[in-house]
Scaffold this active site. Sequence first.
Site, mmCIF file in Angstrom:
data_model
loop_
_atom_site.group_PDB
_atom_site.id
_atom_site.type_symbol
_atom_site.label_atom_id
_atom_site.label_comp_id
_atom_site.label_asym_id
_atom_site.label_seq_id
_atom_site.Cartn_x
_atom_site.Cartn_y
_atom_site.Cartn_z
ATOM 1 N N CYS B 21 0.680 -1.291 0.045
ATOM 2 C CA CYS B 21 0.053 -0.248 -0.159
ATOM 3 C C CYS B 21 0.752 1.298 -0.018
ATOM 4 O O CYS B 21 2.071 1.083 -0.155
ATOM 5 C CB CYS B 21 -0.813 0.111 1.047
ATOM 6 S SG CYS B 21 -0.037 -1.120 2.576
ATOM 7 N N ASN B 248 3.023 -0.193 5.426
ATOM 8 C CA ASN B 248 3.012 -0.399 4.231
ATOM 9 C C ASN B 248 4.269 -1.842 4.107
ATOM 10 O O ASN B 248 5.279 -1.373 4.419
ATOM 11 C CB ASN B 248 3.215 0.698 3.421
ATOM 12 C CG ASN B 248 3.894 0.309 2.022
ATOM 13 O OD1 ASN B 248 3.836 -0.704 1.460
ATOM 14 N ND2 ASN B 248 4.301 1.430 1.384
ATOM 15 N N GLY B 249 3.742 -2.751 3.760
ATOM 16 C CA GLY B 249 5.058 -3.687 3.718
ATOM 17 C C GLY B 249 4.205 -5.021 3.943
ATOM 18 O O GLY B 249 3.194 -5.408 3.877
ATOM 19 N N MET B 492 19.183 -27.746 -15.524
ATOM 20 C CA MET B 492 18.158 -28.320 -16.055
ATOM 21 C C MET B 492 17.206 -29.034 -15.339
ATOM 22 O O MET B 492 16.567 -29.973 -15.756
ATOM 23 C CB MET B 492 18.717 -29.387 -17.012
ATOM 24 C CG MET B 492 19.788 -29.017 -18.214
ATOM 25 S SD MET B 492 18.862 -27.916 -19.234
ATOM 26 C CE MET B 492 17.848 -29.048 -20.128
ATOM 27 N N GLU B 905 16.710 -13.567 -20.145
ATOM 28 C CA GLU B 905 17.216 -12.625 -19.630
ATOM 29 C C GLU B 905 18.282 -11.636 -20.204
ATOM 30 O O GLU B 905 18.601 -10.622 -19.409
ATOM 31 C CB GLU B 905 17.164 -12.691 -18.107
ATOM 32 C CG GLU B 905 18.381 -13.122 -17.551
ATOM 33 C CD GLU B 905 18.795 -13.000 -16.189
ATOM 34 O OE1 GLU B 905 18.879 -13.933 -15.518
ATOM 35 O OE2 GLU B 905 18.566 -11.753 -15.769
ATOM 36 N N LYS B 951 14.886 -21.766 -9.416
ATOM 37 C CA LYS B 951 15.415 -21.137 -7.956
ATOM 38 C C LYS B 951 14.677 -19.921 -7.707
ATOM 39 O O LYS B 951 15.188 -18.702 -7.789
ATOM 40 C CB LYS B 951 16.907 -20.974 -8.193
ATOM 41 C CG LYS B 951 17.504 -20.116 -9.293
ATOM 42 C CD LYS B 951 18.794 -19.623 -9.471
ATOM 43 C CE LYS B 951 19.247 -19.119 -10.694
ATOM 44 N NZ LYS B 951 20.656 -18.575 -10.825
ATOM 45 N N CYS B 1116 19.946 -31.375 -26.655
ATOM 46 C CA CYS B 1116 20.365 -31.652 -25.424
ATOM 47 C C CYS B 1116 20.018 -32.941 -24.935
ATOM 48 O O CYS B 1116 19.108 -33.648 -24.982
ATOM 49 C CB CYS B 1116 19.528 -30.767 -24.690
ATOM 50 S SG CYS B 1116 19.717 -31.055 -22.687
ATOM 51 N N CYS B 1122 25.138 -27.261 -17.895
ATOM 52 C CA CYS B 1122 25.254 -26.047 -18.221
ATOM 53 C C CYS B 1122 25.967 -24.969 -17.428
ATOM 54 O O CYS B 1122 26.579 -24.143 -18.041
ATOM 55 C CB CYS B 1122 23.719 -25.327 -18.084
ATOM 56 S SG CYS B 1122 22.387 -26.600 -18.680
ATOM 57 N N CYS B 1127 28.954 -27.905 -22.092
ATOM 58 C CA CYS B 1127 27.811 -28.698 -22.908
ATOM 59 C C CYS B 1127 28.452 -29.474 -23.956
ATOM 60 O O CYS B 1127 28.891 -28.770 -25.021
ATOM 61 C CB CYS B 1127 26.646 -27.816 -23.214
ATOM 62 S SG CYS B 1127 25.333 -28.576 -24.223
#
Lengths: 485, 1487
Positions: B21, B248-249, B492, B905, B951, B1116, B1122, B1127
Site C-alpha cells: 500500500c 506498508n509492507g 536443467m 534475460e 530457483k 540436449c 550448463c 555442454c
Amino acid sequence: MAKLGGFLEIPRVEASKRKVEERIKDWKELYVPFTDEYLLKQSARCMDCGIPFCHFSCPVSNVIPEFNDFAHRGQWKEALAILESTNNFPEFTGRVCPAPCEGGCVLGINDKPVTIKNIELNIVEKGFENNWIVPKPAKAKTGKKVAVIGSGPAGLSSAQQLARLGHDVVVYERDNKAGGLLTYGIPDYKIEKWVVERRVQQMEAEGVKFVYNTNVGVDVSVEDLDKNYDAVILAGGSKKARDLPVFGRELKGIHYAMDYLSEQNKLNAGEIDEISINAKDKSVIVIGGGDTGADCVGTATRQGAKFIYQIELLSKPSLDRPQDNPWPNYPQILRVSTSHEEAKECLGGACKGDEDVREWDILTKEFRGDENGNLKEFVAVRVEWKEDEKGNKKMQEIPNSEFKVEADLAFLAIGFVHPEHEGLVKNADLKLDARGNVEANEIDYMTNKDKFFVAGDMRRGQSLVVWAITEGRQVAESVDRYLKK
Amino acid sequence: MGMGIPKEQGLYRPEFEKDNCGIGLVAHIKGEKSHNIVQKALEVLERLEHRGAVGADPSTGDGAGILMEIPHEFFRRELNKELKEHEYGVAPIFFPQNEEERKQVITIIENIIEEEKQNIIAWRDVPVENKSVGVEAGRSLPIIKQLFIEKNKDEKNFEARLYIIRKRIENAIRELEITEREYVYIPSMSSKTIVYKGLLLAEQVRAFYLDLIDPLVKTAVAIIHQRYSTNTFPSWDLAQPFRYLAHNGEINTIKGNVNWMSAREPELYNEIFGDEISKLFPINKATGSDSANLDNALELLLLSGRTLLEASAMLVPRAWEKDKEMEDNFKAFFEYHSGLMEPWDGPASLAMFNGEELLCMLDRNGLRPARYLITKDDILILASEAGTQDIAFEDVKEHGRIEPNRIMYINIKEGKRYTSEEIREKLLNKPYREWLEKNKREINDIPNANRTMKNKEESTITRLKAFGYTREDLQINLAEMAKNEKEPLGSMGNDASLGVLSKHSKHLFHYFKQLFAQVTNPPIDPIREDIVTSYTSQLGVKGNILETTEDKSKTIKLNSPILTNEELNKILSLDEEDFKAKEVSILFENEKESLEEALERFFVEVEGFVDKGYNIIVLSDRGVSKEKVAIPSLLATAGLHHHLIKNKKRVGVDLIIETGEAKEVMQFATLIGYGALAVNPYLALETIEYMSEKELYITKGDVEKKQAKFIKAVSKGLLKIASKMGISTVQSYRGAQIFEAIGLEKSVVNKYFTGTASRIEGIDIKGLEKETIDRHMKAYNDFLVEDETLENIGDYKWRKNGEKRLFSPEVVASLQHSTRINDYREFKKYSKLIDEQGENLATIRALFKFKNGNKSIDINEVESVEEICKRFVSGAMSYGSISQEAHEALAIAMNTIGGKSNSGEGGERPERFTDNRRSAIKQIASGRFGVTTHYLVNADELQIKMAQGAKPGEGGHLPAHKVSEEIAETRHTSPGIDLISPPPHHDIYSIEDLAQLIFDLKNVNPQARVSVKLVSEVGVGTVAAGVSKAHADMILISGYDGGTGAAPLSSIKHTGLPWELGLSEAHQVLILNNLREKVRIQADGQMKTGRDIIIATMLGAEEYGFATAPLVVLGCVMMRACHTDLCPVGVATQRPELRRKFVGRSEYLINFFKFVAQEVRELLAELGFKSLDDLVGRTDLLEMNKAIEHWKAKGIDISNILYSPKVEGHIAKKCISSQDHGLDKVLDQKLIELSKIVLENKEKVEINLPINNINRTVGTMLSGKVAKLYGSEGLPEDTIKLNFKGYAGQSFGTFGMTGITYTLEGQGNDYIGKGLFGAKLIIKAPKNVSYKAHENIIGGNTCLFGAIRGEAYINGKVGERFAVRNSGAYAVVEGLGDHGCEYMTGGRVVVLGETGRNFASGMSGGIAYVYDVKGNFENKLNKLMVNNESLDSKDKEELKNMIEKHYKYTDSDIAREILEDFEKHLGRFVKVIAPRYKELLAEGKVK
C-alpha cells in the site's frame, strides 16, 4: 566428474594389442596390459553425464561415471567397489563384452566414446592384483538349498549372489569345468581360462559347491532336484545350434562352430591331447558374420589355415550409424575384429596384409564334396536387400551371380535356436515360449513349475555374457525373495 | 458475496492474502490541532490513489482510512454533553446489517463494559453517505456506530481498561453464533485516538464519513493508509490504519511471530494487568493480516507500559550486529532485546501514533519508501511519495526521507522532534551493556565437557545406511560443502518425482517445499546485502516480554544454529539454575510400539522434563541399532514444538536436535523452520571425517577445517533459504514455517505441522512409519557381508532403478529421433513414455484420467495445428545460458509456427529485431541486462520475470569466464566481468511497485502486452489476483520442475511446486475474485506432450510454454552441466569448439511443435471439443485414475486441484476482455503531440510544463516513440528538451532515449532514470528553496536502476540503491542512501556527499568517485568486489569534467565549492573500482 573438460583435451586411444605376427603364434590374450597413464587419461574423458547413457545401455547397469571418476583419481579400490556393486564378473565383461555402454556414451554422439571396457577390465584386474577381491561368505546361513543347473555366466552369477545371501548353493555342470561358453566357446586369446578358474575358486570359498560331469535331468532326476532343493535355477544356456539345411550339409568337414572352437580350448587346457578339426593348411569357409564366426577365423588363423573366407547373408554395415540406428542404440556399423586383422595379414603363415576375408550379401547354395564325402567346394550366390511397400527388407538373389569357392572345412556360426529340449526341459515339463526358450518373466524368473526358475540364454535366447550375468543376478534376487517368503 | 475473506476452498488458502500500500501522515509537530490537518491528510490519501488498487468493480477500493486524535470539541457538540478530554473513550464499531443480530452484539458489549465497571455515555450512529461507496463495498456495508465510554473515576489506567474491554468483546463475539459475525469489528477503542476506515477508495473516505468534513473535527496528527490487497474480497476490517499503526509492507515471518506470541502467553506478566492479563488472550490471531497482528503486538507492549520507541525497536529492530557505525551501548540495547523477541521481519514502512508520540520507521533494508517534508510552520507531511501536497518550495524547511533502520520520533505534547542521538539516549534507559556483560555468555565461554554416550554406536557405514545416505549425498552434497564451503550447483531443472510419488523411501524433508517471495515482497540478497543478515541464535530467550529486568540478559550466544559436537556437549553439560539441559532419545522399537505411539510417549516424556525445570531439551537419535529406529527428526521436532505450544509449555524451552539425518541445507531449514533452536548433524560431521580418512571424494586431513566449512556452507544456505522469503535473520526464521507440505495427509499436518498448507494430502503416519522402517532396515541384513558401498538412487543424476525421471534415456532418444526424421509414429512412442507412467509416477498429472462418456467428434472439425501452435511459446532462456545457435533456432522455429519465442534475460542482438530470429517476447529480469528502450519497443510481449522455476527467490551469477565479447555486447556490459542478477527486482518490492513497472513497460511500448512470470507455490493464486489488479495482460505460472538455468541443487529440488497446483490455484482464485476475465494464463514447466497441453487447459491455461523438451529436440542430452560451460552438444555453452558440435535445427523444433499440436487435436476430437478455448477450466472432465496402484500415491486427493469455485453466473471463467492501462491519460500523450514536429522532421523542440506526483513515467512513451523511429541511436543531443517544474511522479525519465533532455526543477520520486538509454537528466532544486540543496533529498529510491547510457545530474540527495546495475550511465549526485552502486557493471557515478551503508556491493564494473566528507566512507564501503584507491590523473580529469557539467546544468552549490578549489577537495575523493575492471580498462577493453 572425472576431469572437468577432460574430453576436450584428450582423444580416445584404443588399447594396444600385441603384434599380429606375434600373437597368432600363441593362444594368449592379445591385449598388452594397460599402463596407469593410459587409464588415468582415458578415464578423464568421462563427462559424468546427467543421464549416463552408458549406464543405461549397460545390461548389468554398471555405474560407469562413478568408477571412471575413481579410476581417474587412481582410486582403484573405490572404483572396484562401485563396479562390484553391479557386476559379479567384470573380468569377463571387460574382456568379451561388445560394450553397448560405449555405444551409448554421450561423447560418442559427436566424438569417440570413452574406453569404458578397458577401464572396467583394469579396475577388476587391479582388484585381483591387490587381493582386494576376496571371498565374501555369508555371515549366517539360511539353511535353504538351491541348485543351479549350468555354470555359464548366468549360473555363476546367480550362484554367487545366492551364496552370499546365506543359501547353500550347488552348481551342476555337464562339462568337467565351470564357465560354459566362457570356458569352451570363446577362444583363449580373448579370455584365458585361468580367468574363469580364479572366479570359481572365489565362489568355492564362498561356499558354492560345484558338481561337474553331471547332466541334470538325466544323471540327477527332476524328482531328486525337487526333493533335495528349496529352489532350482536353470541356466543351461541356448545350446541348440542353428543348422543350415542345404544340399551337401552331411559332408565331412562341415561343423558347428562351437564344436570346432571348444576342441581347441580343451586342447589348450590339456583336457584332450589332440583335436579332430584342424584348419592347418586348409581352406576354411566360415558361415556367419558374427562374433562366433570371427572366433572361428581367429582360431583357424592360429591353426595355420591356408585360406579363410567368411560370409554373411546380411549387407555390409556402413561406417557410420544408419538413420534407423540412432544413438544411443548399439551402433550397427562395420567393425574389424582382431581376428579379421589377423586373417587379413597372416593367412597361411605369410603375413602380407591386404584384403578383408569377409564378404556380405552372400547366400549359401550348396556344399559339394569328393567321392569320400569330404567337403571340397562351397557354392553360393550374391543377394541384394530391398524394401517392400511396407518397409520390410526383403532378400533377392542376383541373377547369374552364383560362384564357388574351394573348401576343406566349413563352420556354421549362424547362432543358436533355443536350449536343448531333450532331458531336463522335457522331463521337468517346462513351458516354452514361441521361440522354444523356457518361459518366465523378468520380474520373478519363475517357470511354470514351482520352485524352478530360469535365467540367461535358456530364457532369453542366445545373447551376451553381460545379459547372462544380469539375469543371474536378477533371478537370484527373485529366488531370495521366494525363499524368505 | 458475504463479508470478509472467503473460507479455504479448492486450492485457495486465505492465510496467503497479502496487502501492500501507500501510507502517509500529516502532523503539526508542536501539537497544534486543526481541521486543516484532516483535510491535508485526506488530500495526501487521494494523491496516493495509484498506490492502491481496484478490483473487477472499479468503484470499490481495497480499503482506506485515517487514524487521528479524538476530535473532542466535535464530539462534545455531537453528544451535547460535558465531556472531559481523555476521561472518555470512543469506539467506532462495525455491526451486522441484521437488526436482531446487531442487538445481540450490543447487549454483549454493554454487559462487558458494565462488568469492567465503566459507564456507557452514548451510542452514536455515525453519519455516512452510503451512496458514495462502491457497488461491491455497498453490499457488505456494515452498520457503523460509535460508542462513548466514560472512565470510572477509580480506574487507574483507562487505556488499558479499554484494551481489556475490547479484547473481551472480540473474544465473546468469536463465540457468538450469528450469521453476520464477520461484520463485527472495532476499528479502535481509545480515549486518545480514533480510526475512520472502510472498504473505500481514497476519495470515498471523506465522502462516506461525513464527520471528516466537519470543521470541528480537529487533530494535530493524522495517519492515512491506502490499501492494495491481492484480492477483491470485501473486508472492511482489514482496511488500515489499525489502532496504533499504518503499515506498508509485509511481515514475512508472521507465522512464527504469531506462534511465538501465543507460546509466550503463559509467561506474560506485568503489574499493570496483573491477573487480568489472561483476558487479553489470544494476543494475536492466526487469521488476521500481518499488519493487524503487528498492531496487536504493538498494542500489548504499549499498554504494558513500554514507550512507543521501545516497543517499535523491539518489534522491528535495527540490523545492529554488523553495523560498523553503531555505538556499542546502543548495540547492547538491541542485543538485550534480541533475548526477548525475534524480529517481525519484512519490508516495512510504519507510521505509529498513540495520541502523544508519533513515530515513523523503515525496516532494516529500507525496502519501502517514506519521503517527508517539514514546512516552515512545523507541518510534517510524510508519505510513500513526495509531492502529495502542493506545498510551495519556498515554504519548505526540509525535504527528507526516512532511512532504512531509522526512526523519526516526535512527541507532539512536547512539540519536539528527537534527533537520532536523543532517540538513542531515550532508549538507553537501562544499563544494558552492564547487564549483558554480567550475565550473557557465549558458547565458547562454557567449559568443554565430555559426554558418555548412552548407547553404543554402530559403525559409520551402518549408520549411514540406516539414515539413508546415498553416494550422491557424499559425493555431491557433503564433499562440495566440505571442500568449497558452498552448496553444490546443478542445472536443467528437476524432472524427478515428488516424494509422495516416488517408489523409493524418502525422508520426511522431501514432503516439504520452501516458500519464497514473489511480487508482494522482495527476496533479499544474503551475499551482497549480508549487513542486514544474521544467523546468531541464543539459548535462554525469555518469554515475558513485558518487563525489562536484568535476568533477561542471561542468555548464551551461539555463533550458528549448526552445532559442532563440542558445542553440543557443552550445552548438554549445563546444569544450573537458568540452564538445565536434558537429552531425550527419539529412538523407538517398532516391534514394541508404533511410530505414533512412540511420538506420544516422547511428547509426554519431554513435558515431564519441562515440568521439572529442564529448559534445554536435546532430542537425539544417536544409538540406532537393528531394533532401535530413529523417529524422523523433523517429525519429532515439529511435533514436539506444536505439542508444547498447545500445552502452553513451549516458551522458555529451547529445542536442540542431534540428528544423523540432517546433511543438506533443506533439512536444517525445515528443522529450524519448525522450531529447533539449533541442530547438531553428528553423522554428517562424522561422514566428513570418514570420507577424509578414506580420501573418498575429498582429500585427507584437515578434518576439522572441512567440518567447519560444511557448517559454514549450511549456515549460508540457511540464510539463503530465509532470504528467499525476504527474511534476514535466522532468529525470526525459526518456527516461521515457511513451507508447504506436499503429499502428507491432513491428519499428519494438522497434528505435527499445525498451520502448514497441505493441499493434495498423501501419506499418513502409518505411511511415514513404513518409509522410516524400510529405510532403516536397509542397513541390516543378517546374511550379507556388510560392504562399504552406499546406494545411489539418482536424486541428482539419472540412475537405473533409481528415482523416476521424465527425461529418461528412452525419452531423450525417442524425442530426438522422431523429430529429426519427422516421424509422427516414432513421436507417439515418446509421448506414450511420458503420458503412461503406470505405477512409476513422476508427475501429479499422471494421476489424472479423462472422464469417460464424452462424445467424440471427427478430427476434421477440430481447429488446425496452425491455430493451436499460436498458443505455444518457448521458455525464457537467455542468450548466455544457451548458445547463439540454439537461441536462434528456437526463435526461427517459433516465428515459423506462429508461436512466440522468449529472449530470456540477457537481451537480444539488435540485428535480430527485424528478421525471423526475433524473439516476440522480450524478458525483463532483475538484472535488466540488455533491457534497452530499443529492445523494449521491438517486442510483442514484455515479460517481467518475478521468479524462475529452478530457483525462485534467488538471483543469478554469470561467471566472468562465460561473458564473451558477444554476450557482453548484447548485455551492454564488459567482457570478462561477473554479471550478477539480484534476487529481487529492485523496482519491485511490493505489488504496487509491480503495477508501476507494468505501467512503465506499457508506456514504453503500448502495443506490447505485459506478462508476469510467477512460480507455482501455495498462495500463487493470491499473488496472481494481485498481479491482475496491477493490470498484467497475462500471467505465467511456472512449474518448479522446469527451469533450465544453473541453481543450487537444494533450490532445484526443494523450492516451488508443480504447475498443476499453481495453475489451478491461480485460475480458481482469479475466478473467486472476478479477475479472470481480463487476464490470460500461461503455464509452463516440463510440458512435453499433447496430453500435457490438454490437462493444462482444463486446469485453466490458455497458453503453454516449452523449454526443456525443445532443448532436447535440439540435441540436449540432459547433461546437467550448463553451469560448467561444457555442454558437449553445443546447446548450453559459449565455447566455440563446443558450439561447433551443435546439430540442432529449427526444422526439428517445428516438427516437435506440430506433433504436439496434432496430439492436442486428436485428444480434442476424442473429448468432443472443437477448440482449446472451449476446454479452458473444464476440470469437470478430469478424475483420478484409480487404476494406479502405488501405495503412497493412493492417499493423494486431487479434488482441490479439480475444484471449480462457485461464483455468480456473470463471472467469466476465462479471459474475454482486456485490461485498462489508463494510457490515454498520461502526460506523454501531450509530450508526443508537442514534439510531433521532431518525430517527423528531426527538428528541435523545447517543452515547458508543470508536473506533480500523479504524472508518473513521464517521458517514457515519448522515448519509446523515438526508439521505434530512430532505433538504438536515437536523436542528436538536446533535440527534445523537456522542462518540468514541481514534484515528478515515480519513474521520471525511465527508459529515456538519446536526444531527449529532461530537466526537473523540484523533486522526483522513486526510479528516476530507470533503464536510462542515452537521455540526459537534470534534477535541480528550485532557485527559491531556503535550504541547502545538497543536504536535502531530491530523488527517491532506485534511481538509474539498470541505466545503460546517458547522463544524470542530480542536485541533492537521493534514496537507497542509486545506480544499482548501472552499466554505462554517467551520473553526478550530491548524496545517497544505502546500497549505492550495487551490482554496477559500468559507467561512472560521482557522489558529492555522503553515501549510505553497503556502497558498491557486488559492483563488478564502472567507477565511482565519492567525496568522503566525513572521512568515514571506508565503513560504508562493501569490499566484496571492489577496492578503494586514490585517483590518477585520468580520473581527476574525468571527475572534474563531470563536476563541471553538473555545475553547468544544475548550478549546484557544492559543485561550485569544489570547483573553486578543486585541488584541495581532490584529496577527499575516493575512487571505487573492481580490480578486474581496472585491468580491462588498462588493456583498453572497456571504456
